[in-house]
Design a protein around this motif. Structure first.
Motif, PDB file in Angstrom:
ATOM      1  N   THR A 177      -5.163  48.428  28.099  1.00  0.00           N
ATOM      2  CA  THR A 177      -3.946  47.712  27.717  1.00  0.00           C
ATOM      3  C   THR A 177      -2.724  48.571  28.003  1.00  0.00           C
ATOM      4  O   THR A 177      -2.801  49.805  27.984  1.00  0.00           O
ATOM      5  CB  THR A 177      -3.967  47.328  26.229  1.00  0.00           C
ATOM      6  OG1 THR A 177      -4.113  48.511  25.437  1.00  0.00           O
ATOM      7  CG2 THR A 177      -5.117  46.369  25.937  1.00  0.00           C
ATOM      8  N   TRP A 178      -1.604  47.900  28.265  1.00  0.00           N
ATOM      9  CA  TRP A 178      -0.328  48.571  28.505  1.00  0.00           C
ATOM     10  C   TRP A 178       0.701  48.059  27.517  1.00  0.00           C
ATOM     11  O   TRP A 178       0.775  46.845  27.254  1.00  0.00           O
ATOM     12  CB  TRP A 178       0.177  48.255  29.917  1.00  0.00           C
ATOM     13  CG  TRP A 178      -0.215  49.236  30.966  1.00  0.00           C
ATOM     14  CD1 TRP A 178      -1.220  50.147  30.909  1.00  0.00           C
ATOM     15  CD2 TRP A 178       0.393  49.372  32.251  1.00  0.00           C
ATOM     16  NE1 TRP A 178      -1.288  50.852  32.086  1.00  0.00           N
ATOM     17  CE2 TRP A 178      -0.303  50.393  32.937  1.00  0.00           C
ATOM     18  CE3 TRP A 178       1.436  48.733  32.901  1.00  0.00           C
ATOM     19  CZ2 TRP A 178       0.022  50.791  34.218  1.00  0.00           C
ATOM     20  CZ3 TRP A 178       1.771  49.127  34.185  1.00  0.00           C
ATOM     21  CH2 TRP A 178       1.069  50.153  34.840  1.00  0.00           C
ATOM     22  N   GLN A 179       1.520  48.959  27.000  1.00  0.00           N
ATOM     23  CA  GLN A 179       2.742  48.585  26.316  1.00  0.00           C
ATOM     24  C   GLN A 179       3.854  48.711  27.349  1.00  0.00           C
ATOM     25  O   GLN A 179       4.263  49.811  27.705  1.00  0.00           O
ATOM     26  CB  GLN A 179       2.996  49.512  25.110  1.00  0.00           C
ATOM     27  CG  GLN A 179       1.980  49.392  23.999  1.00  0.00           C
ATOM     28  CD  GLN A 179       2.060  48.061  23.272  1.00  0.00           C
ATOM     29  OE1 GLN A 179       3.102  47.428  23.225  1.00  0.00           O
ATOM     30  NE2 GLN A 179       0.934  47.629  22.708  1.00  0.00           N
ATOM     31  N   PHE A 180       4.323  47.565  27.833  1.00  0.00           N
ATOM     32  CA  PHE A 180       5.221  47.585  28.980  1.00  0.00           C
ATOM     33  C   PHE A 180       6.166  46.393  28.865  1.00  0.00           C
ATOM     34  O   PHE A 180       5.754  45.281  28.525  1.00  0.00           O
ATOM     35  CB  PHE A 180       4.384  47.495  30.261  1.00  0.00           C
ATOM     36  CG  PHE A 180       5.158  47.709  31.538  1.00  0.00           C
ATOM     37  CD1 PHE A 180       6.066  48.743  31.663  1.00  0.00           C
ATOM     38  CD2 PHE A 180       4.964  46.876  32.626  1.00  0.00           C
ATOM     39  CE1 PHE A 180       6.765  48.944  32.844  1.00  0.00           C
ATOM     40  CE2 PHE A 180       5.653  47.070  33.809  1.00  0.00           C
ATOM     41  CZ  PHE A 180       6.558  48.114  33.914  1.00  0.00           C
ATOM     42  N   ALA A 181       7.436  46.629  29.140  1.00  0.00           N
ATOM     43  CA  ALA A 181       8.445  45.576  29.094  1.00  0.00           C
ATOM     44  C   ALA A 181       8.454  44.887  27.723  1.00  0.00           C
ATOM     45  O   ALA A 181       8.592  43.676  27.606  1.00  0.00           O
ATOM     46  CB  ALA A 181       8.197  44.545  30.195  1.00  0.00           C
ATOM     47  N   GLN A 182       8.289  45.686  26.658  1.00  0.00           N
ATOM     48  CA  GLN A 182       8.268  45.231  25.277  1.00  0.00           C
ATOM     49  C   GLN A 182       7.186  44.176  25.019  1.00  0.00           C
ATOM     50  O   GLN A 182       7.322  43.322  24.146  1.00  0.00           O
ATOM     51  CB  GLN A 182       9.647  44.699  24.869  1.00  0.00           C
ATOM     52  CG  GLN A 182      10.718  45.776  24.913  1.00  0.00           C
ATOM     53  CD  GLN A 182      12.038  45.307  24.368  1.00  0.00           C
ATOM     54  OE1 GLN A 182      12.160  44.175  23.909  1.00  0.00           O
ATOM     55  NE2 GLN A 182      13.035  46.176  24.396  1.00  0.00           N
ATOM     56  N   ARG A 183       6.112  44.233  25.799  1.00  0.00           N
ATOM     57  CA  ARG A 183       4.978  43.342  25.622  1.00  0.00           C
ATOM     58  C   ARG A 183       3.694  44.142  25.782  1.00  0.00           C
ATOM     59  O   ARG A 183       3.700  45.232  26.349  1.00  0.00           O
ATOM     60  CB  ARG A 183       5.015  42.207  26.651  1.00  0.00           C
ATOM     61  CG  ARG A 183       6.127  41.195  26.418  1.00  0.00           C
ATOM     62  CD  ARG A 183       6.310  40.311  27.640  1.00  0.00           C
ATOM     63  NE  ARG A 183       7.221  39.225  27.399  1.00  0.00           N
ATOM     64  CZ  ARG A 183       8.551  39.330  27.465  1.00  0.00           C
ATOM     65  NH1 ARG A 183       9.101  40.502  27.748  1.00  0.00           N
ATOM     66  NH2 ARG A 183       9.319  38.283  27.228  1.00  0.00           N
ATOM     67  N   GLU A 184       2.608  43.567  25.275  1.00  0.00           N
ATOM     68  CA  GLU A 184       1.310  44.203  25.427  1.00  0.00           C
ATOM     69  C   GLU A 184       0.516  43.440  26.490  1.00  0.00           C
ATOM     70  O   GLU A 184       0.382  42.215  26.425  1.00  0.00           O
ATOM     71  CB  GLU A 184       0.539  44.208  24.105  1.00  0.00           C
ATOM     72  CG  GLU A 184      -0.747  45.025  24.190  1.00  0.00           C
ATOM     73  CD  GLU A 184      -1.446  45.121  22.846  1.00  0.00           C
ATOM     74  OE1 GLU A 184      -1.273  44.187  22.031  1.00  0.00           O
ATOM     75  OE2 GLU A 184      -2.153  46.117  22.608  1.00  0.00           O
ATOM     76  N   TYR A 185       0.002  44.189  27.476  1.00  0.00           N
ATOM     77  CA  TYR A 185      -0.699  43.580  28.595  1.00  0.00           C
ATOM     78  C   TYR A 185      -2.174  43.949  28.601  1.00  0.00           C
ATOM     79  O   TYR A 185      -2.542  45.073  28.254  1.00  0.00           O
ATOM     80  CB  TYR A 185      -0.097  44.058  29.927  1.00  0.00           C
ATOM     81  CG  TYR A 185       1.253  43.471  30.241  1.00  0.00           C
ATOM     82  CD1 TYR A 185       1.369  42.303  30.980  1.00  0.00           C
ATOM     83  CD2 TYR A 185       2.409  44.103  29.808  1.00  0.00           C
ATOM     84  CE1 TYR A 185       2.612  41.777  31.271  1.00  0.00           C
ATOM     85  CE2 TYR A 185       3.659  43.585  30.098  1.00  0.00           C
ATOM     86  CZ  TYR A 185       3.753  42.423  30.826  1.00  0.00           C
ATOM     87  OH  TYR A 185       4.985  41.903  31.118  1.00  0.00           O
ATOM     88  N   LYS A 186      -2.999  43.004  29.010  1.00  0.00           N
ATOM     89  CA  LYS A 186      -4.400  43.257  29.289  1.00  0.00           C
ATOM     90  C   LYS A 186      -4.536  43.504  30.783  1.00  0.00           C
ATOM     91  O   LYS A 186      -4.264  42.631  31.607  1.00  0.00           O
ATOM     92  CB  LYS A 186      -5.255  42.054  28.873  1.00  0.00           C
ATOM     93  CG  LYS A 186      -6.725  42.155  29.251  1.00  0.00           C
ATOM     94  CD  LYS A 186      -7.436  43.267  28.493  1.00  0.00           C
ATOM     95  CE  LYS A 186      -8.932  43.254  28.798  1.00  0.00           C
ATOM     96  NZ  LYS A 186      -9.638  44.349  28.099  1.00  0.00           N
ATOM     97  N   MET A 187      -4.966  44.694  31.172  1.00  0.00           N
ATOM     98  CA  MET A 187      -5.040  45.060  32.575  1.00  0.00           C
ATOM     99  C   MET A 187      -6.299  44.478  33.228  1.00  0.00           C
ATOM    100  O   MET A 187      -7.382  44.503  32.636  1.00  0.00           O
ATOM    101  CB  MET A 187      -5.040  46.583  32.727  1.00  0.00           C
ATOM    102  CG  MET A 187      -3.871  47.277  32.048  1.00  0.00           C
ATOM    103  SD  MET A 187      -2.264  46.731  32.664  1.00  0.00           S
ATOM    104  CE  MET A 187      -2.360  47.330  34.370  1.00  0.00           C
ATOM    105  N   LYS A 188      -6.150  43.972  34.427  1.00  0.00           N
ATOM    106  CA  LYS A 188      -7.298  43.479  35.183  1.00  0.00           C
ATOM    107  C   LYS A 188      -7.993  44.657  35.863  1.00  0.00           C
ATOM    108  O   LYS A 188      -7.329  45.576  36.358  1.00  0.00           O
ATOM    109  CB  LYS A 188      -6.849  42.454  36.218  1.00  0.00           C
ATOM    110  CG  LYS A 188      -6.376  41.144  35.605  1.00  0.00           C
ATOM    111  CD  LYS A 188      -5.973  40.166  36.692  1.00  0.00           C
ATOM    112  CE  LYS A 188      -5.669  38.800  36.094  1.00  0.00           C
ATOM    113  NZ  LYS A 188      -6.852  38.122  35.577  1.00  0.00           N
ATOM    114  N   SER A 189      -9.299  44.624  35.909  1.00  0.00           N
ATOM    115  CA  SER A 189     -10.055  45.744  36.466  1.00  0.00           C
ATOM    116  C   SER A 189     -10.038  45.763  37.987  1.00  0.00           C
ATOM    117  O   SER A 189     -10.285  46.799  38.597  1.00  0.00           O
ATOM    118  CB  SER A 189     -11.498  45.700  35.972  1.00  0.00           C
ATOM    119  OG  SER A 189     -12.116  44.482  36.360  1.00  0.00           O
ATOM    120  N   ALA A 190      -9.767  44.614  38.618  1.00  0.00           N
ATOM    121  CA  ALA A 190      -9.785  44.547  40.083  1.00  0.00           C
ATOM    122  C   ALA A 190      -8.724  43.565  40.560  1.00  0.00           C
ATOM    123  O   ALA A 190      -8.331  42.640  39.840  1.00  0.00           O
ATOM    124  CB  ALA A 190     -11.164  44.123  40.585  1.00  0.00           C
TER     125      ALA A 190
END
Length: 203
Positions: free
Chosen positions: A132-145
């Motif tokens: 996960t990323w805390q980015f642009a004041q949001r939390e993102y679920k990163m894709k593996s591919a």
């Protein structure tokens, strides 16, 4: 029927002859990623080009007479992605690290001393990092591919040194925001296209 068989045999013989005459070279490639972040459903976020880098081993298979060939590489890549919430916020840069596998079809023409090439093909990326990323004041679920598409051109000197430029189009998303919200703060995602400068040396 005999003509059909003769045609197949002729094509098979030609393919075998071309494969036998193909030149296989191994080397190393590296360069710059100038990446621009693309954000969806987030009009309050701006982005700008940021310079990252990549490096890794490379292989080329070329048929000298025809000029066609295939190249592939396994690269460690870092794309620097920069976002800004609004004019009052300080810019924030995140490092997107991945293993990239470009596979390009090439066409090359010219002499051994100096030749020109063009290439295009898919690139398969495998993200390495936090889920996960805390980015642009949001939390993102990163894709593996993810999958990208390359186009590029350059010059090859003395059959060993290559210098080229290209563009890498992101075909799939890199990440999506966690959860679904309503109103103006909708679920978003991001990806990044990259202008690339490449230098390769083949042994």
């Amino acid at each position: 029927m005999n003509r059909f068989r003769l045609t197949l045999l002729t094509l098979a013989f030609a393919l075998t002859a071309l494969t036998a005459s193909a030149q296989i070279k191994f080397g190393v490639t590296g360069g710059l990623n100038l990446s621009k972040l693309s954000l969806n459903e987030m009009p309050d976020i701006s982005s700008s080009n940021r310079a990252g880098w990549y490096i890794g081993p490379k292989v080329e298979i070329n048929v000298p007479v025809v000029g066609l060939g295939i190249e592939a590489a396994i690269e460690y890549s870092q794309k620097d992605l920069r976002q800004k919430q609004d004019v009052t916020d300080a810019a924030k840069t995140k490092h997107y690290r991945s293993i990239e596998i470009p596979v390009n079809l090439r066409y090359q023409f010219g002499l051994d001393a100096l030749a020109v090439y063009v290439k295009t093909g898919p690139q398969f990326g495998f993200y390495i990092g936090d889920n996960t990323w805390q980015f642009a004041q949001r939390e993102y679920k990163m894709k593996s591919a993810n999958i990208n598409w390359n186009i590029g051109a350059g010059i090859k000197a003395l059959s060993h040194l290559e210098i080229g430029v290209g563009y890498n189009f992101a075909l799939t998303k890199y990440a999506k925001t966690l959860g679904i919200t309503t109103g103006s703060d909708k679920q978003g995602d991001f990806k990044a296209n990259s202008f690339q400068v490449e230098v390769a040396y083949l042994f």
